[in-house]
Motif scaffolding. Structure first.
Motif, short mmCIF file in Angstrom:
data_model
loop_
_atom_site.label_atom_id
_atom_site.label_comp_id
_atom_site.label_asym_id
_atom_site.label_seq_id
_atom_site.Cartn_x
_atom_site.Cartn_y
_atom_site.Cartn_z
N ILE A 187 13.03 -73.39 -96.64
CA ILE A 187 13.81 -72.30 -97.24
C ILE A 187 14.57 -71.52 -96.17
O ILE A 187 15.67 -71.03 -96.41
CB ILE A 187 12.89 -71.38 -98.08
N ARG A 188 13.96 -71.37 -94.99
CA ARG A 188 14.60 -70.73 -93.84
C ARG A 188 14.32 -71.58 -92.62
O ARG A 188 13.55 -72.54 -92.69
CB ARG A 188 14.04 -69.31 -93.64
N ARG A 202 21.40 -72.45 -94.18
CA ARG A 202 20.79 -73.75 -94.47
C ARG A 202 21.89 -74.80 -94.59
O ARG A 202 22.83 -74.63 -95.39
CB ARG A 202 20.00 -73.69 -95.80
N ASP A 205 12.26 -59.77 -103.86
CA ASP A 205 12.70 -60.44 -102.62
C ASP A 205 14.06 -59.87 -102.25
O ASP A 205 14.91 -59.70 -103.12
CB ASP A 205 12.91 -61.95 -102.85
N PRO A 240 13.33 -60.83 -108.15
CA PRO A 240 14.11 -60.91 -106.91
C PRO A 240 15.47 -60.21 -107.02
O PRO A 240 16.28 -60.55 -107.87
CB PRO A 240 14.28 -62.41 -106.69
N ARG A 288 24.65 -64.68 -107.73
CA ARG A 288 23.44 -64.31 -108.49
C ARG A 288 23.77 -64.01 -109.95
O ARG A 288 22.89 -63.92 -110.80
CB ARG A 288 22.77 -63.09 -107.86
N ILE A 328 17.24 -60.14 -99.17
CA ILE A 328 17.80 -60.80 -98.00
C ILE A 328 18.74 -59.82 -97.29
O ILE A 328 19.57 -59.19 -97.95
CB ILE A 328 18.61 -62.06 -98.39
N PHE A 351 13.70 -60.72 -96.07
CA PHE A 351 14.08 -61.87 -95.26
C PHE A 351 15.39 -61.62 -94.53
O PHE A 351 16.31 -61.01 -95.08
CB PHE A 351 14.26 -63.12 -96.13
N VAL A 352 15.48 -62.17 -93.31
CA VAL A 352 16.75 -62.23 -92.61
C VAL A 352 17.45 -63.49 -93.09
O VAL A 352 16.83 -64.56 -93.16
CB VAL A 352 16.50 -62.29 -91.09
N TYR A 353 18.71 -63.36 -93.48
CA TYR A 353 19.46 -64.52 -93.95
C TYR A 353 19.42 -65.64 -92.91
O TYR A 353 19.66 -65.42 -91.72
CB TYR A 353 20.92 -64.15 -94.25
N SER A 354 19.13 -66.84 -93.37
CA SER A 354 19.03 -68.01 -92.50
C SER A 354 19.95 -69.10 -93.05
O SER A 354 19.76 -69.55 -94.18
CB SER A 354 17.56 -68.47 -92.49
N GLN A 375 17.54 -59.52 -104.08
CA GLN A 375 18.35 -60.18 -103.02
C GLN A 375 19.29 -59.21 -102.32
O GLN A 375 19.34 -59.18 -101.10
CB GLN A 375 19.14 -61.41 -103.53
N SER A 416 9.02 -67.42 -110.47
CA SER A 416 9.72 -66.16 -110.48
C SER A 416 10.63 -66.07 -111.69
O SER A 416 11.19 -67.08 -112.08
CB SER A 416 10.65 -66.07 -109.27
N GLN A 423 10.99 -72.21 -110.69
CA GLN A 423 11.97 -71.52 -109.85
C GLN A 423 12.66 -70.41 -110.63
O GLN A 423 13.11 -69.43 -110.07
CB GLN A 423 13.02 -72.49 -109.30
N TYR A 480 23.15 -69.21 -100.89
CA TYR A 480 22.37 -69.28 -99.65
C TYR A 480 21.24 -70.29 -99.74
O TYR A 480 20.58 -70.57 -98.75
CB TYR A 480 21.75 -67.90 -99.35
#
Ligand code: SAH
Ligand code: SF4
Ligand code: F3S
Length: 438
Positions: A49-50, A335, A299, A259, A273, A301, A330-333, A261, A232, A199, A161
């Motif tokens: 995921i990250r 992908r 959650d 979530p 979203r 980001i 979370f820090v955006y990562s 986001q 979720s 999901q 993302y």
């Protein structure tokens, strides 16, 4: 007897899938090894995921490779989302991998490991088209009184993302009859709490002539199931019927993991979203109006491409305004292969670090205030075992999903009443009342 060891990375879906991997291996006659270095079959159930889970997998793979050199004959099986994402390159990247499988092809593991005496099928990988519900496999459950129940696999959303749709495929619902039959079986085995997994649980059932609201009612009707959780729900599909079902079904817990986001409608749009800040806040108000005492977690980001200081401040505002009981931040990562990874205006690591620190500070303060509000109340707690930090205390969770450490005398799986005396941002503490709640 040969022994296996499974390491699980990632989310609850993987926790569920790992229980099925264990069940499958035990059906093949393997026993569980207490640690990876004592195992003949090493299974790594991965997440992608990250970037961080990818790195953690690489470290575990290093250990597994070393072990293989020391004990030839050790088999290394890699499953899960990283394996699926890297299916073309996995064996080249990690030559010590013997067999690999994705989240939808766990059932093949038995054949690949040489059930029937053909020996390990080195280099085997299941294809995405053969996808099957892991729920069809035997389970080795971690807890006697709690169970994961898969309701769907895959995801039809296109959050810009997110790698999940690429690795878990299109959304497919399990037939309601199958889900209910599983829950009934679990109840006869002593399970009191089920967590329904998908999901996007709110879109459950459209492909099998059912709906998530109907499913909640049906699970609520199973005798012996006293707590129903789910994760979720996607805010875009959270309809009135599900809110009503949450309010009407006695076993459905007063908790929603919703979530967010981002709190900026502009960023939410770029994330695809399909809800705005206003619509999210409206949903929160509707939920709270229908379900008194509802706990909300989320959650978030930070550092999505193009996120400005103003966008970020909107996220802080929404976090304050909603008053989340807890949040995964979370820090955006980026992908590989996702839409957002190719966006030009990536945010620098320095700015991301600054924003995550500021967000965590707000989230923790708000959660601590929310938990402090529980002090003096009596909570119904499902006992899970000894406290992780103080072994002379017990640990369990409230219906609102807060962890409670408490003095008392009860067995795992019991429901007890606990008087709450103190709180932190993530836990409550107190003492069991003399009379059990149930
Ligand atoms: N299906 C679930 C989320 C699964 S992933 C849902 O939509 O609710 C869990 C969380 O990881 C997401 O909610 C998101 O906050 C975070 N996440 C997903 N992709 C990410 C990425 N590329 N960088 C940082 N966080 C990410
Ligand atoms: Fe990813 Fe969005 Fe699907 Fe969740 S809903 S798994 S964040 S694409
Ligand atoms: Fe879960 Fe990670 Fe896969 S969060 S769905 S195990 S990418």
């Amino acid at each position: 007897m040969k022994r296996y060891h499974v390491t699980t990375f990632g989310c609850q879906m993987n926790a569920h899938d790992s229980e099925r991997i264990k069940g499958l291996l035990e059906e093949l006659g393997l026993g569980e090894a207490p640690s990876q270095d004592q195992a003949d079959v090493i299974v790594l159930n991965t997440c992608t995921i990250r970037e961080k889970p990818d790195t953690r997998f690489a470290a575990h793979m290093g250990n597994a490779a070393k072990q293989k050199r020391e004990r030839p004959g050790t088999v290394v099986a890699v499953g899960g989302c990283y394996a699926e994402a890297q299916r073309e390159r996995l064996f080249a990247l990690y030559p010590d991998v013997d067999v690999a499988f994705g989240p939808g092809t766990i059932s093949h593991l038995g054949a690949w490991l040489g059930a029937g005496g053909e020996g390990v099928a080195r280099g085997a990988f299941g294809t995405g088209e053969e996808r099957a519900f892991a729920a069809g496999l035997p389970a080795h459950r971690e807890r006697r009184f709690q169970a994961w129940v898969q309701v769907s696999m895959g995801c039809n959303s296109v959050c810009s993302y997110c790698i999940v749709p690429a690795v878990r495929g299109r959304e497919t619902s399990r037939r309601p009859g199958e889900v209910i039959a599983e829950v009934e079986r679990l109840a006869t085995e002593g399970v009191r709490e089920v967590t329904l997994l998908g999901q996007n649980v709110n879109s459950y059932g459209r492909d099998v002539g059912s709906s998530f609201a109907e499913l909640l009612h049906a699970v609520d009707g199973v005798a012996g199931i006293e707590r129903i959780r789910f994760t979720s729900p996607h805010p875009k599909d959270f309809r009135r019927d599900v809110i009503a079902a949450m309010a009407e079904c006695a076993a459905v817990c007063e908790h929603a993991h919703l979530p967010l986001q981002s709190g900026s409608s502009r960023v939410l749009k770029a994330m695809r979203r399909t809800y705005s800040r206003e619509r999210y806040l409206r949903l929160v108000a509707e939920l709270r109006a229908s379900i008194p005492d509802l706990a909300l977690t989320t959650d978030i980001i930070v550092g999505f491409p193009g996120e400005t200081e103003n966008d970020f401040r909107e996220t802080l505002e929404v976090a304050e305004e909603v008053g989340f009981d807890g949040a995964f931040t979370f820090v955006y990562s980026p992908r590989a292969g996702t839409e957002a990874a190719a966006m030009p205006n990536q945010v620098s690591d320095e700015v991301k670090r600054d924003r995550i620190e500021r967000l965590v500070a707000v989230v923790q303060r708000v959660a601590a205030e929310r938990n402090a509000g529980r002090v003096g109340s009596v909570e119904e707690v499902l006992v899970e075992g000894p406290s992780r930090t103080e072994p002379e205390l017990l640990r369990g969770r409230t219906r609102r999903n807060t962890t409670v450490n408490f003095s008392g005398d009860a067995a795992p799986g019991e429901l007890v009443s606990v008087s709450i005396a103190s709180a932190t941002s993530t836990t409550l503490a107190g003492a069991q009342l003399a009379l059990a709640a149930a």
